[in-house]
Design a protein around this motif. Structure first.
Motif, PDB file in Angstrom:
ATOM      1  N   SER A 243       0.840  -1.198   0.000  1.00 29.82           N
ATOM      2  CA  SER A 243       0.000   0.000   0.000  1.00 29.82           C
ATOM      3  C   SER A 243       0.879   1.253   0.000  1.00 29.82           C
ATOM      4  O   SER A 243       0.563   2.249  -0.669  1.00 29.82           O
ATOM      5  N   ALA A 244       2.036   1.198   0.716  1.00 31.40           N
ATOM      6  CA  ALA A 244       2.961   2.348   0.673  1.00 31.40           C
ATOM      7  C   ALA A 244       3.507   2.527  -0.752  1.00 31.40           C
ATOM      8  O   ALA A 244       3.636   3.651  -1.242  1.00 31.40           O
ATOM      9  N   ALA A 245       3.801   1.399  -1.431  1.00 31.71           N
ATOM     10  CA  ALA A 245       4.336   1.485  -2.804  1.00 31.71           C
ATOM     11  C   ALA A 245       3.322   2.159  -3.733  1.00 31.71           C
ATOM     12  O   ALA A 245       3.683   2.973  -4.596  1.00 31.71           O
ATOM     13  N   GLU A 246       2.063   1.820  -3.519  1.00 27.98           N
ATOM     14  CA  GLU A 246       0.994   2.410  -4.347  1.00 27.98           C
ATOM     15  C   GLU A 246       0.950   3.931  -4.135  1.00 27.98           C
ATOM     16  O   GLU A 246       0.909   4.707  -5.098  1.00 27.98           O
TER      17      GLU A 246
ATOM     18  N   PHE B  50       7.239  -5.122  -5.543  1.00 29.71           N
ATOM     19  CA  PHE B  50       7.372  -3.737  -5.076  1.00 29.71           C
ATOM     20  C   PHE B  50       7.668  -2.799  -6.252  1.00 29.71           C
ATOM     21  O   PHE B  50       7.018  -1.774  -6.441  1.00 29.71           O
ATOM     22  N   MET B  51       8.636  -3.195  -7.083  1.00 26.71           N
ATOM     23  CA  MET B  51       8.990  -2.364  -8.241  1.00 26.71           C
ATOM     24  C   MET B  51       7.815  -2.290  -9.237  1.00 26.71           C
ATOM     25  O   MET B  51       7.522  -1.229  -9.794  1.00 26.71           O
ATOM     26  N   ASN B  52       7.143  -3.424  -9.411  1.00 25.77           N
ATOM     27  CA  ASN B  52       6.014  -3.437 -10.350  1.00 25.77           C
ATOM     28  C   ASN B  52       4.933  -2.443  -9.943  1.00 25.77           C
ATOM     29  O   ASN B  52       4.371  -1.731 -10.774  1.00 25.77           O
ATOM     30  N   ILE B  53       4.636  -2.401  -8.643  1.00 30.11           N
ATOM     31  CA  ILE B  53       3.600  -1.465  -8.168  1.00 30.11           C
ATOM     32  C   ILE B  53       4.065  -0.020  -8.394  1.00 30.11           C
ATOM     33  O   ILE B  53       3.313   0.817  -8.889  1.00 30.11           O
ATOM     34  N   LEU B  54       5.334   0.250  -8.049  1.00 30.37           N
ATOM     35  CA  LEU B  54       5.851   1.615  -8.249  1.00 30.37           C
ATOM     36  C   LEU B  54       5.718   2.022  -9.719  1.00 30.37           C
ATOM     37  O   LEU B  54       5.271   3.130 -10.038  1.00 30.37           O
TER      38      LEU B  54
END
Ligand SMILES: NC(=O)c1ccc[n+]([C@@H]2O[C@H](COP(=O)([O-])OP(=O)(O)OC[C@H]3O[C@@H](n4cnc5c(N)ncnc54)[C@H](O)[C@@H]3O)[C@@H](O)[C@H]2O)c1
Length: 454
Positions: free
Chosen positions: A107-110, A140-144
Motif C-alpha cells: 500500500s505504501a508502494a501504491e 514492489f517495483m512493479n507497483i511503483l
C-alpha cells in the motif's frame, strides 16, 4: 541527481524504525517529512512527543520539530514532491502461515507510485522494511512502475536497505551502525543512497556493502536468524548447566565468546528471544526455505528451543509450588527486553498467558511498558505500578525482563511483600550471594539447581 540545498527525505511509516530514522536524520541537518496512516501518531509527533519509548529519542524529536527539520505531513505527496528520497519503514508482520504480510509495503508502494507520477525531478525510493528476497525487484517495483507510469532505473532510483537497529539502543545504533547494506537496482541508485549516508555519518561513515536487492533482503533475514540461533544455542547449554554441580552458563559463554570466531555477543542465556523482529523473521525465513523446497533444520531447532524456555520456567514453578493452580505469581518485566516499551511477542507475556492457562493468578510490573501490557493482557492480570505492588502476596516471583532496576531486589525487600519464598531469575541479573543465607530459594536459569529440599 540534482541535490537541493538541504538534503531532504520523506519517511513513510513512523513505528519503532521510522521515527528513530526520521529523528536521527534530522539531527544531522537533513530535512525530514514524516508520514504515517495513524493520525494519533502524527499529532503526537507534531507536538514533539515520541509515540514510543526509546532512550534519547524524545530529546532528538523535540529539537527536530522545534527547529523545523522534522515536519509531519498528512498527505505524503507534500513530502515526496519536496524531497529526493522516500524511505519506507512500514511494518511486515506475520501472516497465519508464518510468511511476511506485505500489505503495508504494497500500500505504501501504491501511494509513492501515485506521487512519482507528477514528479519531474529525480527521486530514490528506499525500501527499509524487512521483506522476503525478490520483493524489491518483483512486486514492489512493479507497483511503483504501474502507479507512476515511469520506469525504474530510468525515471527513479530504487534500493533495498535493511535496518539493523536494536530496540533499546535504536538511536545509538542508527547514528553508529556496524555497516550499511545497500541493495541497489543499479549503480546510480546505490551511489545516490550512499550520498545520503555520507551526509548522515560524515567522517564516520561505516563500512558499506553494495549488493543486489535480493542479497540485501536475504542478509537481513540471515542476520536475524543467526543471532536468534546464538541465543537458542546458549539456552540449550544453559539447561545442561542447571543439571551439573558448579555449572554456570555465563562462564561457559565468556569462555566460548572469547574465541574470535564465535564472539561474545548474543550469548546471554535466559527466557529467550522475542520482540517484533526475531519471531516473525524466523517464521518468514522458514517459509521461504520451504517454498524453495529446502529444509530449515537450524531455524526449526532455534524456534523450538526458544518456545521451550517459557515451558521450562513453568515446569520449574510447578515443581517448586507443587501446583500452579490458585498460586499468585509476580512477573517482573513485560517488555521483550530492557529499555523498550515493546511487548510484541515478548517471552514475559507468553509466560503470563501460559501461567494463566494453568490456573495461576498474575501480577506484572514493567518500568516502561504499562500501556502496552494493558493492551495485550488487560483484565487477565493485575498490572502493578511498582515492584512492591507486584510482589504483594506472591507465592513466587519471576524476573522476566532484565531491567537494571530488578537488580536491586534483596531478601529484605522481598520478605516484606511476598508470601512465598521462590524466586526465579530467568535473566541472570541477581547476585546469588545476596540470597545465600536467606530463606529464599533463588533459582537462576543456567546455574546449577540443587534439587528441592522437601
Ligand atoms: N523494530 C525493530 O527493532 C526493527 C529493526 C530492524 C528492522 N525492522 C523492520 O522494520 C519494519 C518496521 O518495523 P517497526 O517495528 O518500526 O514497525 P511498526 O509496526 O512499529 O510501525 C509501522 C508503522 O507503519 C505505519 N503504516 C502502515 N502502513 C502504512 C502506510 N501505507 N503508509 C504510512 N504508514 C503506514 C503504521 O501505522 C505504523 O506506525 C519492519 O519490516 C521490521 O521488520 C524493525
Amino acid at each position: 541527481m540534482k541535490m537541493q540545498d538541504t538534503m531532504s527525505v520523506t519517511v513513510i511509516g513512523l513505528g519503532y524504525v521510522g521515527i528513530v530514522t526520521a529523528a536521527c536524520l534530522s539531527s544531522r541537518g537533513i530535512l525530514v517529512y514524516c508520514h504515517d496512516i495513524n493520525p494519533e501518531k502524527l499529532s503526537a509527533i507534531r507536538n514533539g512527543v515520541s509515540p514510543i519509548y526509546e532512550p534519547g529519542l524524545e530529546d532528538l524529536l523535540r529539537n527536530a520539530v522545534m527547529n523545523g527539520r522534522l515536519r509531519v505531513v498528512e498527505d505524503p505527496a507534500e513530502g515526496i514532491s519536496r524531497s529526493s528520497y522516500t524511505i519506507i519503514t512500514v511494518g511486515t508482520p506475520s501472516l497465519s502461515d508464518g510468511s511476511a504480510d506485505l500489505s503495508q509495503v504494497f500500500s505504501a508502494a501504491e501511494t509513492i507510485g501515485k506521487c512519482l507520477r507528477s514528479l519531474n525531478q529525480r527521486h530514490v525510493v528506499v525500501l527499509r522494511s524487512t521483506v522476503p528476497p525478490g520483493t524489491t525487484i518483483g512486486p514492489f517495483m512493479n507497483i511503483l512502475e504501474s502507479f507512476s507510469g515511469k520506469k525504474c532505473g530510468l525515471d527513479f532510483g530504487l534500493c533495498f536497505n535493511p535496518e539493523f537497529l536494536r530496540e533499546g539502543s535504536a538511536v545509538e545504533d542508527t547514528l553508529n551502525p556496524d555497516r550499511i547494506v545497500i541493495g541497489c537496482i543499479d549503480q546510480k541508485s546505490g551511489e545516490e543512497l550512499l550520498s545520503l549516508y555520507r551526509a548522515l555519518h560524515q567522517e564516520q561513515l561505516p563500512p558499506v556493502i553494495m549488493t543486489t536487492p535480493t542479497s540485501a533482503e536475504l542478509i537481513k533475514y540471515a542476520n536475524n536468524a543467526f543471532l536468534a540461533m546464538k541465543i537458542s544455542f546458549i539456552n540449550m547449554i544453559s539447561r545442561l548447566c542447571e543439571k551439573l554441580p558448579g555449572g554456570n552458563v555465563d562462564e561457559v559463554a565468556a569462555g566460548i565468546g572469547a574465541d574470535k570466531r564465535i564472539g561474545p555477543y548474543f550469548l546471554k542465556a535466559g527466557l529467550g528471544w522475542g520482540g517484533s523482529c526475531f519471531p516473525k523473521d524466523l517464521r518468514a525465513l522458514r517459509r521461504i526455505f520451504l517454498e524453495a523446497g529446502l529444509k530449515p533444520h537450524l531455524i526449526d531447532a532455534t524456534i523450538e528451543i526458544n518456545d521451550g524456555q517459557v515451558e521450562w520456567v513453568c515446569r520449574l514453578l510447578e515443581r517448586e509450588l507443587s501446583t500452579l493452580s490458585g498460586k499468585r505469581i509476580a512477573i517482573l518485566g513485560a517488555a521483550f527486553k530492557e529499555f523498550t516499551d515493546d511487548v510484541r511477542e515478548s517471552q514475559a507475556i507468553r509466560l503470563a498467558n501460559r501461567l494463566l492457562n494453568s490456573g495461576a493468578s498474575i501480577s506484572i510490573f514493567d518500568p516502561a511498558a504499562t500501556i502496552n501490557v494493558s493492551k495485550v493482557l488487560d483484565g487477565k492480570v493485575d498490572i502493578a505500578k511498582s515492584i512492591d505492588e507486584c510482589l504483594e502476596n506472591a507465592d513466587a516471583a519471576v524476573i522476566a525482563t532484565p531491567w537494571p532496576v530488578f537488580r536491586s531486589l534483596t531478601p529484605e525487600k522481598l520478605r516484606e511483600k511476598m508470601k512465598g519464598k521462590i524466586i526465579i531469575d530467568a535473566r541472570r541479573i541477581i547476585d546469588p550471594k545476596l540470597f545465600e543465607s536467606s530463606e529464599f530459594r533463588l533459582l537462576i536459569l543456567g546455574s546449577y539447581m540443587e534439587s528441592r529440599r522437601e
